[in-house]
Design an enzyme around this catalytic site. Structure first.
Site, PDB file in Angstrom:
ATOM      1  N   LYS A   1      24.628  32.627  37.159  1.00 53.36           N
ATOM      2  CA  LYS A   1      24.740  31.384  37.923  1.00 53.36           C
ATOM      3  C   LYS A   1      26.050  30.671  37.590  1.00 53.36           C
ATOM      4  O   LYS A   1      26.807  30.285  38.454  1.00 53.36           O
ATOM      5  CB  LYS A   1      23.517  30.512  37.606  1.00 53.36           C
ATOM      6  CG  LYS A   1      23.435  29.222  38.363  1.00 53.36           C
ATOM      7  CD  LYS A   1      22.104  28.537  38.071  1.00 53.36           C
ATOM      8  CE  LYS A   1      22.148  27.085  38.493  1.00 53.36           C
ATOM      9  NZ  LYS A   1      20.896  26.374  38.212  1.00 53.36           N
TER      10      LYS A   1
ATOM     11  N   LYS B   1      23.700  28.484  23.157  1.00 47.71           N
ATOM     12  CA  LYS B   1      24.973  28.936  23.726  1.00 47.71           C
ATOM     13  C   LYS B   1      26.138  28.277  22.976  1.00 47.71           C
ATOM     14  O   LYS B   1      27.125  28.913  22.636  1.00 47.71           O
ATOM     15  CB  LYS B   1      25.045  28.587  25.223  1.00 47.71           C
ATOM     16  CG  LYS B   1      24.092  29.396  26.125  1.00 47.71           C
ATOM     17  CD  LYS B   1      24.314  29.118  27.628  1.00 47.71           C
ATOM     18  CE  LYS B   1      23.389  29.936  28.525  1.00 47.71           C
ATOM     19  NZ  LYS B   1      23.583  29.762  29.968  1.00 47.71           N
TER      20      LYS B   1
ATOM     21  N   GLY C   1      17.679  28.937  36.888  1.00 50.28           N
ATOM     22  CA  GLY C   1      17.782  30.363  36.543  1.00 50.28           C
ATOM     23  C   GLY C   1      16.436  31.074  36.574  1.00 50.28           C
ATOM     24  O   GLY C   1      16.286  32.138  37.180  1.00 50.28           O
ATOM     25  N   ARG C   2      15.434  30.488  35.931  1.00 53.14           N
ATOM     26  CA  ARG C   2      14.129  31.161  35.847  1.00 53.14           C
ATOM     27  C   ARG C   2      13.337  31.063  37.142  1.00 53.14           C
ATOM     28  O   ARG C   2      12.224  31.577  37.229  1.00 53.14           O
ATOM     29  CB  ARG C   2      13.327  30.610  34.669  1.00 53.14           C
ATOM     30  CG  ARG C   2      13.119  29.114  34.691  1.00 53.14           C
ATOM     31  CD  ARG C   2      12.646  28.614  33.335  1.00 53.14           C
ATOM     32  NE  ARG C   2      12.612  27.172  33.242  1.00 53.14           N
ATOM     33  CZ  ARG C   2      13.664  26.415  32.944  1.00 53.14           C
ATOM     34  NH1 ARG C   2      14.844  26.985  32.747  1.00 53.14           N
ATOM     35  NH2 ARG C   2      13.547  25.109  32.843  1.00 53.14           N
TER      36      ARG C   2
ATOM     37  N   GLU D   1      27.073  36.372  26.838  1.00 52.08           N
ATOM     38  CA  GLU D   1      26.537  37.739  26.846  1.00 52.08           C
ATOM     39  C   GLU D   1      26.947  38.475  28.120  1.00 52.08           C
ATOM     40  O   GLU D   1      27.406  39.621  28.089  1.00 52.08           O
ATOM     41  CB  GLU D   1      24.999  37.715  26.771  1.00 52.08           C
ATOM     42  CG  GLU D   1      24.435  37.235  25.453  1.00 52.08           C
ATOM     43  CD  GLU D   1      24.199  35.733  25.408  1.00 52.08           C
ATOM     44  OE1 GLU D   1      24.882  34.984  26.155  1.00 52.08           O
ATOM     45  OE2 GLU D   1      23.345  35.302  24.619  1.00 52.08           O
TER      46      GLU D   1
ATOM     47  N   GLU E   1      10.097  28.250  28.848  1.00 56.91           N
ATOM     48  CA  GLU E   1      11.366  27.544  28.973  1.00 56.91           C
ATOM     49  C   GLU E   1      11.159  26.294  29.838  1.00 56.91           C
ATOM     50  O   GLU E   1      11.864  25.302  29.683  1.00 56.91           O
ATOM     51  CB  GLU E   1      12.419  28.468  29.607  1.00 56.91           C
ATOM     52  CG  GLU E   1      13.842  28.012  29.347  1.00 56.91           C
ATOM     53  CD  GLU E   1      14.860  29.066  29.740  1.00 56.91           C
ATOM     54  OE1 GLU E   1      15.088  29.998  28.954  1.00 56.91           O
ATOM     55  OE2 GLU E   1      15.418  28.971  30.837  1.00 56.91           O
TER      56      GLU E   1
ATOM     57  N   HIS F   1      -6.080  48.599  22.801  1.00 57.92           N
ATOM     58  CA  HIS F   1      -6.038  49.432  21.593  1.00 57.92           C
ATOM     59  C   HIS F   1      -5.097  48.842  20.562  1.00 57.92           C
ATOM     60  O   HIS F   1      -4.669  49.526  19.636  1.00 57.92           O
ATOM     61  CB  HIS F   1      -5.630  50.860  21.965  1.00 57.92           C
ATOM     62  CG  HIS F   1      -6.645  51.499  22.843  1.00 57.92           C
ATOM     63  ND1 HIS F   1      -7.649  52.298  22.365  1.00 57.92           N
ATOM     64  CD2 HIS F   1      -6.863  51.389  24.180  1.00 57.92           C
ATOM     65  CE1 HIS F   1      -8.421  52.691  23.371  1.00 57.92           C
ATOM     66  NE2 HIS F   1      -7.963  52.138  24.477  1.00 57.92           N
TER      67      HIS F   1
HETATM   68  C1  G6Q Z   1      17.040  29.837  33.038  1.00 55.78           C
HETATM   69  C2  G6Q Z   1      17.974  29.527  31.981  1.00 55.78           C
HETATM   70  C3  G6Q Z   1      18.661  30.718  31.374  1.00 55.78           C
HETATM   71  C4  G6Q Z   1      19.769  31.288  32.254  1.00 55.78           C
HETATM   72  C5  G6Q Z   1      20.621  32.240  31.427  1.00 55.78           C
HETATM   73  C6  G6Q Z   1      21.726  32.891  32.238  1.00 55.78           C
HETATM   74  O1  G6Q Z   1      16.371  29.026  33.639  1.00 55.78           O
HETATM   75  O2  G6Q Z   1      18.856  28.556  32.381  1.00 55.78           O
HETATM   76  O3  G6Q Z   1      17.780  31.755  31.043  1.00 55.78           O
HETATM   77  O4  G6Q Z   1      19.227  31.935  33.361  1.00 55.78           O
HETATM   78  O5  G6Q Z   1      21.153  31.545  30.344  1.00 55.78           O
HETATM   79  O6  G6Q Z   1      22.583  31.935  32.785  1.00 55.78           O
HETATM   80  P1  G6Q Z   1      23.653  32.337  33.855  1.00 55.78           P
HETATM   81  O7  G6Q Z   1      22.939  32.840  35.075  1.00 55.78           O
HETATM   82  O8  G6Q Z   1      24.435  31.092  34.149  1.00 55.78           O
HETATM   83  O9  G6Q Z   1      24.490  33.417  33.245  1.00 55.78           O
END
Ligand code: G6Q
Length: 547
Positions: A210, A509, A272-273, A216, A358, A389
């Site tokens: 996003k 972060k 994001g989620r 990462e 989250e 199990h």
């Molecule tokens: C989701 C969070 C988090 C995010 C990641 C990746 O709701 O904000 O999990 O999706 O940190 O972020 P970017 O899409 O900006 O790389």
């Protein structure tokens, strides 16, 4: 004073629920079922193709009316309307929350700052579809003219968990000639293993981020670019044929070298989620094709409409959220186990972990007051029957109360002999055993030696929901995800927290960025952390210096 402005534990329904809990706590599921032969029928519900049996919860006849009253006193209706009206209900980030617009059919009007966003959503979908068809038909070729056979999604958190989960869930519907991999971890092993057996000439990377700044993802994307150029003779023009991006940040995408024509956008009103059905779902569309992807979106939308329009007493997400509030805040449960009896849903619990924890893992209200009640429980799980199990022992005979959500389907996607009936026999048996257990008298009647009786007793009275649907289709997956999204929304409304920010993620972060130069610098800089962190950094540097 309206009840909405009263803190949660001072609302009349909360107090009534506390008193009600005291009154009914001695009544077990055995009693409750014995007293009411109609219980299963009364406490179940079918909507949008999902059948929910919630009769195995520890609720008596007065419980749901009080929980529904709590929902009303918490202003749930107003909050639902505010979300669909595009109000900036994500207060701490001053953003609207409109993932429901991602699956709104053409013609629906949903506004943010006065602008209808639905046409924009459909424009991106059309662009994704055109691209997906080219990849799926082999008319998009790589730098050397070969067709694309491998697709690697690079992203993390919300830009990874949804795509992986959806790919696994819908693998049955996928084009098998395409091979999908997902790289998220900054641990180099993730990338190295993902591309080990791939031909760069046939590989497409989707960089999903996003913000397009996440450490990462950017690190993995740079490694991917080096790997590709190394494999294709170093011509930077190759990048345009092998990289596309999904992002809200066009400038950063371009700076990376990705052709903006190959960027699929989304918007800051998609968290994001909550983004697996935005352009973040590009890998899903490549796998299952535009038609099935549209069917998934239609499933999401059906659940949105159900949530928005159906009275709370027949509203699936509202009822499941209220039961989780009951289990968490009145019965003291600390976790919820999500147990899909459908192997294709193996990543669904992991996906839900982020969505639920989250979102509602918060300790202050929207107004910034520290709460005096528990918020999100821990969500976890594994597909059945594997979990049986392993950790089910604790659920059956441990000391903790672990409400379970069982998810099962009438039809197997890949029927094989008697497998499916065996699978379903297990899910029904588990829910039954958890609810009713086995008394000492029943154990003795089986002729068990007296010394073993306490070990063989199952207290029962363990609550569970069972969700049953015909089969796992893209539409059903959409409904299931939207169901949990709206459960989270409803919980958040009752707990008065903001389910749409994630300052805890932001902290991580920022902290890592601070330490990176302290590990990379040639000379040890002056460390100013606590003694433990300083020691770990020094020890790491020393160990790394040895071959
Ligand atoms: C989701 C969070 C988090 C995010 C990641 C990746 O709701 O904000 O999990 O999706 O940190 O972020 P970017 O899409 O900006 O790389």
């Amino acid at each position: 004073m309206s009840t909405r402005t009263l803190s949660l534990t001072r609302r009349p329904a909360w107090k009534a629920l506390a008193a009600h809990h005291k009154k009914i706590q001695g009544r077990t599921l055995r009693h409750l079922f014995a007293d009411d032969p109609q219980r299963a029928k009364r406490l179940s519900l079918e909507a949008v193709g999902l059948f929910l049996d919630y009769s195995k919860n520890r609720i008596a006849s007065g419980t749901m009316p009080l929980l529904l009253k709590l929902a009303r006193e918490s202003g749930l209706r107003g909050r639902i309307d505010a979300m669909f009206a595009g109000e900036k209900i994500n207060l701490t980030e001053n953003r609207a929350v409109l993932h429901v617009a991602l699956r709104a059919p053409r013609g629906v009007v949903l506004r943010v700052d006065g602008k209808n966003v639905v046409p924009d959503v459909h424009a991106v979908l059309a662009k994704m579809e055109a691209f997906a068809q080219r990849i799926r038909r082999g008319t998009w070729t790589g730098h050397t003219g070969k067709r694309i056979r491998h697709i690697v999604n690079i992203g993390i958190g919300g830009s990874d968990l949804g795509p992986v989960m959806a790919y696994e869930a819908l693998k049955h519907y996928s084009q098998r000639g395409l091979n999908f991999r997902f790289v998220s971890n900054v641990d180099g092993a993730d990338f190295v293993e993902a591309v080990r057996d791939l031909d760069p000439a046939e590989t497409l990377f989707i960089v999903s981020s996003k913000t397009f700044t996440t450490q990462e993802t950017m690190t993995n994307a740079q490694s991917a670019r080096r790997w590709l150029l190394r494999g294709l003779g170093g011509n930077p023009r190759a990048v345009a044929k092998h990289f596309v991006a999904v992002s809200t940040n066009a400038a950063k995408v371009e700076a990376f070298g990705i052709d903006p024509a190959n960027m699929f956008g989304f918007w800051d009103w998609v968290g994001g989620r909550y983004s697996m059905d935005s352009a973040i779902g590009l890998s899903t569309m490549l796998a299952i094709g535009p038609k099935q992807y549209r069917a998934m979106l239609a499933g999401f939308h059906e659940m949105d409409e159900h949530f928005r329009t159906v009275p709370f007493e027949r509203n699936l997400p509202v009822l499941m959220a209220l039961l989780s509030v009951w289990n968490t805040n009145f019965l003291g449960a600390e976790t919820v186990a999500v147990l899909p009896y459908e192997n294709y849903l193996k990543r669904f619990p992991a996906y839900l972990q982020q969505l639920t924890m989250e979102s509602n893992g918060k300790h202050v209200t929207l107004e910034g007051r520290t709460v005096d009640y528990q918020t999100s429980p821990v969500y976890w799980g594994e597909p059945g029957t594997n979990g049986q199990h392993s950790f089910y022992q604790l659920i059956h005979q441990g000391t903790r109360l672990i409400p379970c959500d069982f998810i099962a389907f009438a039809h197997a996607l890949t029927p094989l002999g008697a497998h499916h009936d065996l699978l379903l026999a297990n899910v029904f048996a588990q829910a039954e055993a958890l609810a009713f257990g086995k008394t000492a008298a029943e154990v003795r009647a089986e002729g068990v030696a007296e010394s073993l009786v306490p070990h063989r007793v199952f207290e029962g009275n363990r609550p569970s929901n069972t969700l049953l649907a015909a089969r796992l289709t893209p539409a059903v997956l959409g409904r299931l995800v939207a169901l949990y999204e709206h459960i989270v929304f409803t919980q958040g409304a009752i707990w008065s927290v903001n389910p749409f920010d994630q300052w805890g993620v932001e902290l991580g972060k920022a902290l890592a960025q601070r330490i990176v130069p302290e590990l990379e610098s040639r000379k040890l800089p002056r460390l100013q952390h606590d003694s433990s962190t300083n020691q770990l950094i020094r020890r790491y540097r020393a160990l790394r210096a040895r071959p």
